[in-house]
Design a protein around this motif. Structure first.
Motif, PDB file in Angstrom:
ATOM      1  N   MET A 192     -62.156 -97.976 -61.729  1.00  0.00           N
ATOM      2  CA  MET A 192     -61.602 -96.893 -62.548  1.00  0.00           C
ATOM      3  C   MET A 192     -62.448 -95.632 -62.422  1.00  0.00           C
ATOM      4  N   TRP A 193     -63.767 -95.805 -62.505  1.00  0.00           N
ATOM      5  CA  TRP A 193     -64.661 -94.645 -62.379  1.00  0.00           C
ATOM      6  C   TRP A 193     -64.492 -93.971 -61.020  1.00  0.00           C
ATOM      7  N   LEU A 194     -64.481 -94.776 -59.956  1.00  0.00           N
ATOM      8  CA  LEU A 194     -64.390 -94.227 -58.610  1.00  0.00           C
ATOM      9  C   LEU A 194     -63.068 -93.474 -58.417  1.00  0.00           C
ATOM     10  N   CYS A 195     -61.984 -94.038 -58.929  1.00  0.00           N
ATOM     11  CA  CYS A 195     -60.677 -93.387 -58.789  1.00  0.00           C
ATOM     12  C   CYS A 195     -60.627 -92.072 -59.556  1.00  0.00           C
ATOM     13  N   LEU A 238     -62.789 -89.474 -57.769  1.00  0.00           N
ATOM     14  CA  LEU A 238     -62.172 -88.972 -56.543  1.00  0.00           C
ATOM     15  C   LEU A 238     -60.972 -88.088 -56.835  1.00  0.00           C
ATOM     16  N   LEU A 239     -60.195 -88.429 -57.844  1.00  0.00           N
ATOM     17  CA  LEU A 239     -59.047 -87.586 -58.199  1.00  0.00           C
ATOM     18  C   LEU A 239     -59.501 -86.221 -58.702  1.00  0.00           C
ATOM     19  N   ASN A 240     -60.641 -86.178 -59.351  1.00  0.00           N
ATOM     20  CA  ASN A 240     -61.188 -84.892 -59.794  1.00  0.00           C
ATOM     21  C   ASN A 240     -61.753 -84.114 -58.616  1.00  0.00           C
ATOM     22  N   GLY A 241     -62.476 -84.795 -57.733  1.00  0.00           N
ATOM     23  CA  GLY A 241     -62.920 -84.209 -56.479  1.00  0.00           C
ATOM     24  C   GLY A 241     -64.260 -83.507 -56.493  1.00  0.00           C
ATOM     25  N   LEU A 274     -62.257 -75.578 -49.882  1.00  0.00           N
ATOM     26  CA  LEU A 274     -62.277 -76.292 -51.162  1.00  0.00           C
ATOM     27  C   LEU A 274     -61.018 -77.128 -51.336  1.00  0.00           C
ATOM     28  N   LEU A 275     -59.880 -76.572 -50.980  1.00  0.00           N
ATOM     29  CA  LEU A 275     -58.620 -77.313 -51.096  1.00  0.00           C
ATOM     30  C   LEU A 275     -58.595 -78.507 -50.145  1.00  0.00           C
ATOM     31  N   MET A 276     -59.195 -78.362 -48.960  1.00  0.00           N
ATOM     32  CA  MET A 276     -59.275 -79.485 -48.022  1.00  0.00           C
ATOM     33  C   MET A 276     -60.158 -80.596 -48.589  1.00  0.00           C
ATOM     34  N   PHE A 277     -61.315 -80.199 -49.154  1.00  0.00           N
ATOM     35  CA  PHE A 277     -62.193 -81.196 -49.782  1.00  0.00           C
ATOM     36  C   PHE A 277     -61.444 -81.947 -50.878  1.00  0.00           C
ATOM     37  N   ARG A 278     -60.792 -81.187 -51.753  1.00  0.00           N
ATOM     38  CA  ARG A 278     -60.116 -81.793 -52.905  1.00  0.00           C
ATOM     39  C   ARG A 278     -58.955 -82.667 -52.475  1.00  0.00           C
ATOM     40  N   ALA A 279     -58.227 -82.228 -51.450  1.00  0.00           N
ATOM     41  CA  ALA A 279     -57.092 -83.015 -50.964  1.00  0.00           C
ATOM     42  C   ALA A 279     -57.559 -84.357 -50.415  1.00  0.00           C
ATOM     43  N   GLN A 280     -58.628 -84.330 -49.607  1.00  0.00           N
ATOM     44  CA  GLN A 280     -59.160 -85.588 -49.066  1.00  0.00           C
ATOM     45  C   GLN A 280     -59.644 -86.499 -50.185  1.00  0.00           C
ATOM     46  N   SER A 281     -60.330 -85.929 -51.156  1.00  0.00           N
ATOM     47  CA  SER A 281     -60.848 -86.727 -52.268  1.00  0.00           C
ATOM     48  C   SER A 281     -59.703 -87.393 -53.037  1.00  0.00           C
ATOM     49  N   GLN A 282     -58.649 -86.647 -53.317  1.00  0.00           N
ATOM     50  CA  GLN A 282     -57.524 -87.204 -54.066  1.00  0.00           C
ATOM     51  C   GLN A 282     -56.750 -88.231 -53.251  1.00  0.00           C
ATOM     52  N   ILE A 283     -56.657 -88.011 -51.945  1.00  0.00           N
ATOM     53  CA  ILE A 283     -56.002 -89.012 -51.089  1.00  0.00           C
ATOM     54  C   ILE A 283     -56.774 -90.325 -51.128  1.00  0.00           C
ATOM     55  N   LEU A 284     -58.108 -90.252 -51.026  1.00  0.00           N
ATOM     56  CA  LEU A 284     -58.930 -91.464 -51.109  1.00  0.00           C
ATOM     57  C   LEU A 284     -58.774 -92.135 -52.470  1.00  0.00           C
ATOM     58  N   GLY A 285     -58.729 -91.336 -53.523  1.00  0.00           N
ATOM     59  CA  GLY A 285     -58.551 -91.898 -54.864  1.00  0.00           C
ATOM     60  C   GLY A 285     -57.249 -92.658 -55.005  1.00  0.00           C
ATOM     61  N   TRP A 286     -56.152 -92.044 -54.517  1.00  0.00           N
ATOM     62  CA  TRP A 286     -54.856 -92.721 -54.605  1.00  0.00           C
ATOM     63  C   TRP A 286     -54.801 -93.945 -53.696  1.00  0.00           C
ATOM     64  N   CYS A 287     -55.473 -93.894 -52.559  1.00  0.00           N
ATOM     65  CA  CYS A 287     -55.523 -95.075 -51.676  1.00  0.00           C
ATOM     66  C   CYS A 287     -56.208 -96.241 -52.380  1.00  0.00           C
TER      67      CYS A 287
END
Length: 310
Positions: free
Chosen positions: A114-117, A120-123, A173-186
């Motif tokens: 839960m913490w990791l997700c 990552l969604l926050n980024g 910044l948007l690229m960083f955040r997009a990758q982080s959120q993709i990993l979170g959803w994965c």
């Protein structure tokens, strides 16, 4: 009164869901507090990766350790196994022991995942960590079709202190955040699928029907509640009996109490067997015909905890 009982019964039946929801809210709140209060990305190539990764994974590892520490099943299985290793594999069934460890570990992983997700969604933590990587593949991925200054200023992007043009800085910044959120959803999707597959496998391999399994779970809950109540009452009575004997200078009254072997037997983990219609080690023990009622001939000392067990 009936409406109150209905509402109470509903919350009791959904206590696992409520507990996980409460855990999720605490995780989200904790992540926001970390992000806003204590997290300050250093924004340099030497420290970004270690700093961001520490905030991303550190709290998760702490939650994992706490989950294992507060797992009663783990301590029930582990307590005394150094002196009696066979407790880990009762009746030589090591596969059952392995399944129990996997179940304990997977339960302890809920809060860290839960913490990791949420993180990552926050980024925020991911942005800081990835911007500090010196790997050419990573840098080429982010700085492709960018100015030559991108490689030098990448570590300062999370702090908005880079010398890059504002639109290029925002794009990174948007690229960083997009990758982080993709990993979170994965991670969320993989965890949900694994949880579903694990539940399906467990139920498919169940030796009892769904209703009997439901009854078994209810029985185990009630037995634990009643055990805690009886243990408290008996501990109070035993303490009162011993104190009376001490202060009144007389022999203690006879007090029926299970011996050490009985405690060992009911403390073992139980697996259901069709040949034995029992729902716990306690029930299996009390319904035995060859129960040993004799007290221990000598005290059993727990030197680590300073407890004398009779």
């Amino acid at each position: 009164m009936d409406n109150f009982q209905t509402v109470l019964r509903f919350f009791m039946n959904q206590k696992a869901t409520i507990g996980y929801s409460f855990m999720a809210l605490l995780t989200i709140g904790g992540e926001r507090i970390f992000s806003m209060v204590s997290f300050q990305c250093p924004c340099n190539h030497d420290q970004n990766f270690a700093y961001g990764l520490t905030f991303l994974l550190g709290p998760g590892l702490v939650l994992l350790v706490l989950g294992l520490f507060f797992s009663s099943k783990l301590w029930r299985l582990y307590t005394g196994c150094c002196l009696n290793p066979i407790k880990l594999c009762p009746r030589g069934n090591c596969f059952t022991c392995l399944k129990v460890f996997v179940k304990i570990f997977s339960g302890a992983c809920v809060a860290p995942i839960m913490w990791l997700c949420v993180a990552l969604l926050n980024g925020t933590f991911y942005e800081c960590a990835v911007s500090g990587l010196d790997d050419n593949l990573v840098v080429d991925l982010f700085c492709k079709n960018k100015t030559l200054m991108c490689r030098e200023e990448l570590a300062r992007v999370p702090c908005s202190k880079s010398k890059l043009p504002s639109d290029e800085n925002m794009e990174l910044l948007l690229m960083f955040r997009a990758q982080s959120q993709i990993l979170g959803w994965c991670i969320i999707i993989i965890s949900a699928v694994l949880g579903l597959l694990g539940t399906c496998y467990t139920n498919c391999r169940s030796k009892v029907s769904y209703l009997q399994l439901t009854f078994w779970k209810r029985y185990v809950e009630k037995e634990k509640e009643q055990f805690d109540t009886f243990a408290m009452e008996y501990a109070s009575k035993l303490a009162e009996r011993n104190l009376k004997s001490f202060f009144e200078n007389r022999d203690p009254e006879i007090f029926p109490f299970p011996n050490h072997k009985a405690w060992e037997e009911i403390s073992a983990l139980y697996t259901f067997s069709k040949s034995e219609q029992y729902y716990s080690t306690l029930q299996r023990y009390v319904e035995r015909d060859d129960r040993d009622y004799s007290p221990e001939k000598r005290p059993v000392m727990d030197l680590e905890h300073g407890i004398e067990m009779s």
